[in-house]
Design a protein around this motif. Structure first.
Motif, mmCIF file in Angstrom:
data_model
loop_
_atom_site.group_PDB
_atom_site.id
_atom_site.type_symbol
_atom_site.label_atom_id
_atom_site.label_comp_id
_atom_site.label_asym_id
_atom_site.label_seq_id
_atom_site.Cartn_x
_atom_site.Cartn_y
_atom_site.Cartn_z
ATOM 1 N N GLU A 67 0.443 -1.015 -0.168
ATOM 2 C CA GLU A 67 0.099 0.101 -0.018
ATOM 3 C C GLU A 67 0.873 1.411 -0.064
ATOM 4 O O GLU A 67 0.264 2.436 -0.610
ATOM 5 C CB GLU A 67 -1.359 -0.209 1.614
ATOM 6 N N GLU A 71 0.927 3.904 -3.083
ATOM 7 C CA GLU A 71 0.447 5.267 -3.156
ATOM 8 C C GLU A 71 1.701 6.197 -3.452
ATOM 9 O O GLU A 71 1.334 7.230 -3.638
ATOM 10 C CB GLU A 71 0.073 5.481 -0.965
ATOM 11 N N LYS A 74 2.131 6.580 -6.939
ATOM 12 C CA LYS A 74 0.932 7.087 -7.722
ATOM 13 C C LYS A 74 1.197 8.633 -6.985
ATOM 14 O O LYS A 74 0.739 9.620 -8.210
ATOM 15 C CB LYS A 74 -0.145 7.185 -6.850
ATOM 16 N N GLN A 75 1.425 9.172 -6.628
ATOM 17 C CA GLN A 75 2.022 10.691 -5.949
ATOM 18 C C GLN A 75 2.991 10.927 -6.666
ATOM 19 O O GLN A 75 3.250 11.995 -7.160
ATOM 20 C CB GLN A 75 2.238 11.020 -4.084
#
Ligand code: AMP
Length: 207
Positions: A67, A71, A74-75
């Motif tokens: 996770e 995350e 993605k950022q």
């Protein structure tokens, strides 16, 4: 979030197969944008919370939890698109080092359209270990400096990452011989990725 999924090519292979080298070369060709999650993690401040999580896992040759990884990825991709260095509507995204587990592949599904998986194949484990050791010296990398950590990285690859190949349809997985000079390996990679870029380029003109 991207309104359209990132059109993506995955560079896949064991540690030391040459994904990073080839990804950086591909990135010099207009229309390809390269993101390596290993490089992304290494830019973190090791005193930050995320940096500490990274160091705790990578120094043992383990993976950072799924996770957190997705995350951050993605950022990171989003930030690059805001800065304009990555143009999601024009560029093909070349991902190196991600997804590394089937769970990551599932988590990324919402954001990427995987057009092709380039599997860099090298059966010569000694050659890969030699590459890792050379790189450890050059880049001062804690994860590739120790034999036990390297062995663990291969084990993690076999147990957690290799099964990702089965996640994607067989007809988009292309095996490429990773043994040889960087130029020769690049030639093999171009043979499989150039048709994808051609099709992407044509689609854009038609849009
Ligand atoms: P690499 O440079 O790709 O070999 O990555 C170096 C280290 O970063 C790995 O051993 C992991 O600890 C961490 N890492 C890189 N990419 C990922 C990923 N997709 N998932 C989890 N950990 C990762």
């Amino acid at each position: 979030m991207p309104d359209k999924k990132y059109q993506t090519i995955l560079l896949f292979g064991a540690p030391g197969a040459g994904k990073g080298t080839q990804g950086s070369i591909l990135a010099t060709v207009p229309g390809f944008h390269h993101i390596s999650t290993g490089d992304m993690f290494r830019t973190l401040d090791l005193h930050s919370d995320l940096g500490k999580v990274f160091y705790e896992h990578s120094s043992k040759g383990d993976l950072v939890p799924d996770e957190v990884t997705i995350e951050l990825w993605k950022q990171y991709a989003k930030a690059q698109s805001i800065l304009g260095v990555f143009k999601p509507y024009e560029d093909l995204l070349v991902l190196d080092g991600v997804p590394r587990t089937t769970k990551q592949a599932e988590l990324m599904e919402e954001y990427v359209d995987v057009l092709e998986v380039v599997h860099l194949v090298c059966h010569d484990m000694d050659a890969m270990i030699k590459r890792l050791r050379r790189r450890a010296l050059r880049q001062n990398r804690a994860d590739d400096a120790r034999e036990d950590v390297i062995r663990n990285r291969f084990q993690v690859y076999l147990e957690e990452t290799r099964p990702v190949l089965e996640y994607y349809p067989a007809d988009i997985v292309r095996e490429v011989d990773a043994v040889g000079s960087p130029g020769a390996v690049l030639q093999h990679i171009l043979e499989v990725v150039v048709p994808v870029q051609e099709a992407h380029f044509k689609n854009q003109l038609d849009d």
